[in-house]
Design a protein around this motif. Structure first.
Motif, PDB file in Angstrom:
ATOM      1  N   LYS A  13      64.807 -62.537  56.323  1.00 28.18           N
ATOM      2  CA  LYS A  13      65.708 -62.036  57.361  1.00 28.18           C
ATOM      3  C   LYS A  13      66.855 -63.023  57.592  1.00 28.18           C
ATOM      4  O   LYS A  13      68.008 -62.640  57.695  1.00 28.18           O
ATOM      5  N   ALA A  16      69.265 -62.650  54.832  1.00 29.97           N
ATOM      6  CA  ALA A  16      70.039 -61.413  54.953  1.00 29.97           C
ATOM      7  C   ALA A  16      71.083 -61.544  56.062  1.00 29.97           C
ATOM      8  O   ALA A  16      72.216 -61.064  55.919  1.00 29.97           O
ATOM      9  N   MET A  17      70.714 -62.194  57.155  1.00 28.96           N
ATOM     10  CA  MET A  17      71.658 -62.380  58.257  1.00 28.96           C
ATOM     11  C   MET A  17      72.817 -63.265  57.827  1.00 28.96           C
ATOM     12  O   MET A  17      73.963 -63.033  58.201  1.00 28.96           O
ATOM     13  N   LEU A  20      75.054 -61.161  55.826  1.00 27.28           N
ATOM     14  CA  LEU A  20      75.770 -60.223  56.694  1.00 27.28           C
ATOM     15  C   LEU A  20      76.927 -60.925  57.403  1.00 27.28           C
ATOM     16  O   LEU A  20      78.041 -60.406  57.496  1.00 27.28           O
ATOM     17  N   ARG A  21      76.642 -62.148  57.882  1.00 29.23           N
ATOM     18  CA  ARG A  21      77.691 -62.931  58.552  1.00 29.23           C
ATOM     19  C   ARG A  21      78.842 -63.200  57.611  1.00 29.23           C
ATOM     20  O   ARG A  21      80.002 -63.145  58.017  1.00 29.23           O
ATOM     21  N   ARG A  24      80.845 -59.961  57.121  1.00 37.04           N
ATOM     22  CA  ARG A  24      81.605 -59.537  58.294  1.00 37.04           C
ATOM     23  C   ARG A  24      82.485 -60.640  58.874  1.00 37.04           C
ATOM     24  O   ARG A  24      82.945 -60.529  60.008  1.00 37.04           O
ATOM     25  N   MET A  27      85.751 -59.721  60.703  1.00 40.46           N
ATOM     26  CA  MET A  27      85.513 -58.926  61.917  1.00 40.46           C
ATOM     27  C   MET A  27      84.938 -59.789  63.026  1.00 40.46           C
ATOM     28  O   MET A  27      85.319 -59.678  64.188  1.00 40.46           O
ATOM     29  N   ILE A  28      84.002 -60.657  62.655  1.00 38.15           N
ATOM     30  CA  ILE A  28      83.353 -61.522  63.644  1.00 38.15           C
ATOM     31  C   ILE A  28      84.379 -62.467  64.261  1.00 38.15           C
ATOM     32  O   ILE A  28      84.422 -62.662  65.485  1.00 38.15           O
ATOM     33  N   ALA A  31      86.653 -60.427  66.593  1.00 40.25           N
ATOM     34  CA  ALA A  31      85.937 -60.029  67.815  1.00 40.25           C
ATOM     35  C   ALA A  31      85.738 -61.244  68.725  1.00 40.25           C
ATOM     36  O   ALA A  31      85.898 -61.157  69.945  1.00 40.25           O
ATOM     37  N   SER A  32      85.428 -62.386  68.126  1.00 45.20           N
ATOM     38  CA  SER A  32      85.204 -63.605  68.929  1.00 45.20           C
ATOM     39  C   SER A  32      86.500 -64.015  69.605  1.00 45.20           C
ATOM     40  O   SER A  32      86.494 -64.416  70.779  1.00 45.20           O
ATOM     41  N   ARG A  34      88.980 -62.066  70.456  1.00 47.25           N
ATOM     42  CA  ARG A  34      89.234 -61.121  71.556  1.00 47.25           C
ATOM     43  C   ARG A  34      88.361 -61.437  72.762  1.00 47.25           C
ATOM     44  O   ARG A  34      88.800 -61.415  73.899  1.00 47.25           O
ATOM     45  N   MET A  35      87.098 -61.758  72.470  1.00 44.53           N
ATOM     46  CA  MET A  35      86.155 -62.031  73.552  1.00 44.53           C
ATOM     47  C   MET A  35      86.605 -63.247  74.373  1.00 44.53           C
ATOM     48  O   MET A  35      86.525 -63.262  75.587  1.00 44.53           O
TER      49      MET A  35
END
Ligand code: FAD
Ligand code: SF4
Ligand code: SF4
Lengths: 105, 435
Positions: A13, A16-17, A20-21, A24, A27-28, A31-32, A34-35
Motif C-alpha cells: 500500500k 502504491a501510495m 499515486l503521489r 498526481r 494536481m497535489i 491543490a495545496s 490553493r488550500m
C-alpha cells in the motif's frame, strides 16, 4: 502482534501510495497552493467575525477581500458550523463565529 | 461488484424523475430493472429544485420518497457514478458497457457520516449550490442524495490523509480504480434529461461576467431550504435584494444560441420563483420581462393570474442587453412592447436568466438511436407513440425527448414503461413458443 501478510499489505500500500503521489504530483501541488491561500483568507475573515457580528461588506473592507469571496467563505463556514448568522442590519445580515458565541454565553 | 456481467429485463439510462418513474412502473410488474446514473446521486434536476409549479410542493418532499422507493425496490438495482460507454444490440436484447468512476470511497463501507468532509482542509465551489457556497475535496453530494456516499474529487485533493484517518469505517480508498462491467437487458429506456444553455454563451447578457446576474437553476438553490445562504441574498455582496428581474427566453427561441425552440417550462418556473420570492422577501419588487407567457398546462393559466394578482410585474418587452449598474445593480436595457413602446432601461438588484433547455446527452457514438434537428432523441411516432425511438426495443422518456415539465415527464415515463413491458411480454411469449 502483526503477522507478515499484514506487513506485506502495508508495504504494497505504501508503495502504491508513493506511486499515486508521483502520478498526481501537479494536481497535489496546485491543490495545496490553493488550500494555503484559502487558509489565509479564512483566518482573516474569522479574525473579523471573532470581534463581534459583522456584515459581508464590513469584513470585505477590513480584510481587503472581494465581498463576493467573503460571502462564499462565510456561506461555507456557516455550512460547516463555524459561523452563525446574527441580526439584520439594513439590507445585510451580520455574522459571527460560532465559537465566539459560545464564549459570550 | 463481484461479477462482470449482469442480466436484467430492462435497463433505464438516467435516474432523474422520468427514469425513476419508468423503473418503478416496470419493477412493480415484477420485471428486473437496472438504472444507470452518471451522477453520484439519483434524482436528476428535480431533486435540486426548491418548490415545483403548479402545486408549489416542496421538490425534495416529493422527489425523495420516489428516490427511496427505487433504491429499496427488490426489483431495481441502481448503479450511480457510472458512464455508459456503449450500448449494442444483440440477438434478443442489448448489451451496455458501463464504467463506474472511482469515488475513492468504498460504497459498501461508507455510512455518509461526513466526518471526512468536515476534516478535509480544501474548499471547492459547490456546483450543487450554484457555486455560491463550498464543499470540500471529499464530500457527500448533498443532504438528500441517494446513495449517501462520499466522493473524493482528485483534482482538489492534496492526498493529505486526513479523511482516511478520520473515517470511522475505513471507507476511504485512495487507490480505487474505475470498474468496467456490462449489463445485458432485453429492453432499454433512455431518460437522460436536460441541461441548460450556459450563462457564458450570450454576449448581450454579459457572458456570466456581470455580478448579480444568475441562472434560474441558481435561483432554485437560493430559494431551497438547504440553499447556500438559507435565504435569498445577492451573491456579489450578501445584500437582501429589493428588486429582482427575470429575463424570459434568455437562450430559447434564439437562433444565435442554437436554440430556436421554446423551452416550455421557463415561463412557468419564472412565475413560480417570482411567487416564492414574494413570500421570502415580501417587500421586494419582482419584474418578469417576457415576449409572451406560455402557461400551457392544466391549472397553469390560473397560476399565472394568481402571480399577477400577487403584484408581480409582467413587462412585455425584448431585452437587448444587460450592463453593470451602480453598487452591484444590473441595468436591463429593453424595448418595451407595451402601449407606449420605446427603448428604455431599468435597474434591479438581482437579475435571473430563464435559460434555454438543451439535451443533456447525445446518443451519437454510444448507440444506434438518432436525434431530431433540435438535438433531442427522435421519436418516430411523435403523436401516436411518443416513446418509440428508431431502434426497436429502445424507448425514450421525459426531457430526453424534448423540453418537458415534471407532470409530462412522469406521464411519458409511465407510457415508456408500458411500451417496454408490452415489448418484454411479447418477447418472452415468443421465446416460450419457440421453446
Ligand atoms: C430552473 C428550473 C426549474 C424548474 N422548475 C420546474 C417546476 O417547478 N415544475 C416542473 O414541473 N418542472 C420544472 N422544471 C423542469 C424539470 O426539471 C424537468 O421536467 C425534469 O427534471 C425532467 O426530468 P427527467 O428525468 O426527464 O430529466 P433530468 O431531471 O434532467 O434527469 C436526467 C438524469 O439522467 C442523467 N443522465 C444524463 N445523461 C446520462 C448518461 N449518459 N448516462 C447516465 N445518466 C445520465 C442525469 O445525470 C440526470 O440525473 C424546472 C427546470 C429548471 C431548469
Ligand atoms: S486526502 Fe484529500 S480529500 Fe482527504 S482530507 Fe486530504 S485533501 Fe481532503
Ligand atoms: S467516507 Fe467515511 S468519513 Fe466519509 S462519509 Fe463515508 S463513512 Fe463517513
Amino acid at each position: 502482534m502483526r503477522d507478515s501478510t499484514m506487513d506485506n499489505n502495508d508495504k504494497s500500500k505504501k508503495q502504491a501510495m508513493k506511486q499515486l503521489r508521483a502520478e498526481r504530483k501537479e494536481m497535489i501541488k496546485a491543490a495545496s497552493a490553493r488550500m494555503k491561500i484559502q487558509k489565509k483568507k479564512i483566518e482573516a475573515i474569522k479574525e473579523q467575525l471573532n470581534n463581534g457580528e459583522r456584515t459581508i461588506p464590513e469584513v470585505a473592507e477590513a480584510t481587503g477581500l472581494e465581498p463576493a469571496e467573503v460571502l462564499w467563505f462565510v456561506a461555507a463556514l456557516k455550512k460547516y458550523g463555524e459561523v452563525v448568522e446574527g441580526e439584520k442590519d439594513g439590507s445585510f445580515f451580520r455574522y459571527q463565529l460560532a465559537a465566539g458565541l459560545s464564549r459570550a454565553e | 461488484m463481484a461479477e462482470n456481467k449482469m442480466t436484467f429485463d430492462a435497463l433505464v439510462v438516467g435516474g432523474g424523475i422520468a427514469g425513476l418513474q419508468a423503473a418503478l412502473d416496470l419493477a412493480d410488474q415484477e420485471f428486473k430493472v437496472a438504472i444507470v446514473e452518471r451522477d453520484a446521486s439519483i434524482g436528476g434536476k428535480m431533486i435540486r429544485l426548491s418548490k415545483v409549479f403548479p402545486t408549489l410542493d416542496c421538490a425534495s418532499c416529493i422527489t425523495t420518497p420516489k428516490m427511496a422507493s427505487a433504491a429499496h425496490h427488490e426489483n431495481i438495482t441502481i448503479f450511480t457514478y457510472c458512464e455508459m460507454k456503449r450500448l449494442q444490440k444483440l440477438a434478443g436484447g442489448f448489451s451496455a458497457s458501463i464504467q463506474q468512476k472511482p469515488r475513492f470511497v468504498d460504497e459498501l463501507k461508507c455510512i455518509g457520516c461526513r466526518q471526512c468532509e468536515y476534516e478535509c482542509p480544501v474548499y471547492v465551489a459547490d456546483p450543487e449550490q450554484g457555486g455560491f457556497s463550498a464543499r470540500k475535496a471529499i464530500f457527500v453530494p448533498f443532504s438528500n442524495a441517494i446513495p449517501q456516499v462520499a466522493v473524493l474529487d482528485v483534482e482538489n485533493c492534496m492526498l493529505c490523509g486526513k479523511c482516511e484517518k478520520v473515517c470511522p469505517t475505513k471507507a476511504v480508498d485512495y487507490l480505487q480504480q474505475p470498474k468496467d462491467f456490462s449489463i445485458e437487458a432485453k429492453t432499454v429506456i433512455l431518460a437522460t434529461g436536460i441541461g441548460i444553455t450556459p450563462l457564458e454563451n450570450k454576449v448581450q447578457y454579459g457572458e456570466g461576467k456581470i455580478p448579480n446576474v444568475i441562472t434560474a437553476l441558481q435561483m432554485e438553490r437560493l430559494l431551497a431550504p438547504h440553499g447556500p445562504y438559507n435565504r435569498v441574498l445577492r451573491p456579489a455582496d450578501g445584500m437582501e435584494p429589493d428588486s429582482i428581474a427575470y429575463i424570459q427566453c434568455a437562450g430559447s427561441r434564439d437562433k444565435s444560441m442554437g436554440v430556436p425552440y421554446c423551452s416550455r417550462v421557463c415561463c412557468m418556473y419564472a412565475i413560480k420563483q417570482a411567487m416564492l420570492l414574494s413570500g421570502a422577501l415580501p417587500l421586494a419588487d419582482v419584474t418578469i420581462y417576457y415576449m409572451d407567457i406560455r402557461a400551457f398546462g392544466k391549472g397553469y393559466e390560473q397560476f399565472y393570474q394568481n402571480a399577477k394578482a400577487m403584484g408581480i410585474q409582467f413587462v412585455k418587452a425584448k431585452v437587448a442587453r444587460l450592463t453593470e449598474g451602480e453598487n452591484g445593480a444590473v441595468t436591463v436595457h429593453y424595448e418595451s412592447q407595451e402601449a407606449d413602446g420605446g427603448v428604455t432601461s431599468a435597474e434591479h438588484d438581482l437579475v435571473v436568466l430563464s435559460l434555454g433547455m438543451v439535451p443533456d446527452w447525445n446518443p451519437a457514438g454510444y448507440c444506434e438511436v438518432s436525434t431530431a434537428s433540435d438535438g433531442f432523441i427522435r421519436s418516430v411516432k411523435p403523436k401516436l407513440a411518443p416513446t418509440l425511438t428508431d431502434t426497436e426495443g429502445i424507448f425514450v422518456a421525459g426531457a430526453a425527448a424534448g423540453p418537458k415539465d415534471i407532470v409530462d415527464s412522469i406521464a411519458e415515463a409511465g407510457a415508456a414503461a408500458m411500451s417496454a413491458a408490452e415489448y418484454l411480454t411479447v418477447l418472452n411469449s415468443r421465446r416460450r413458443a419457440v421453446a
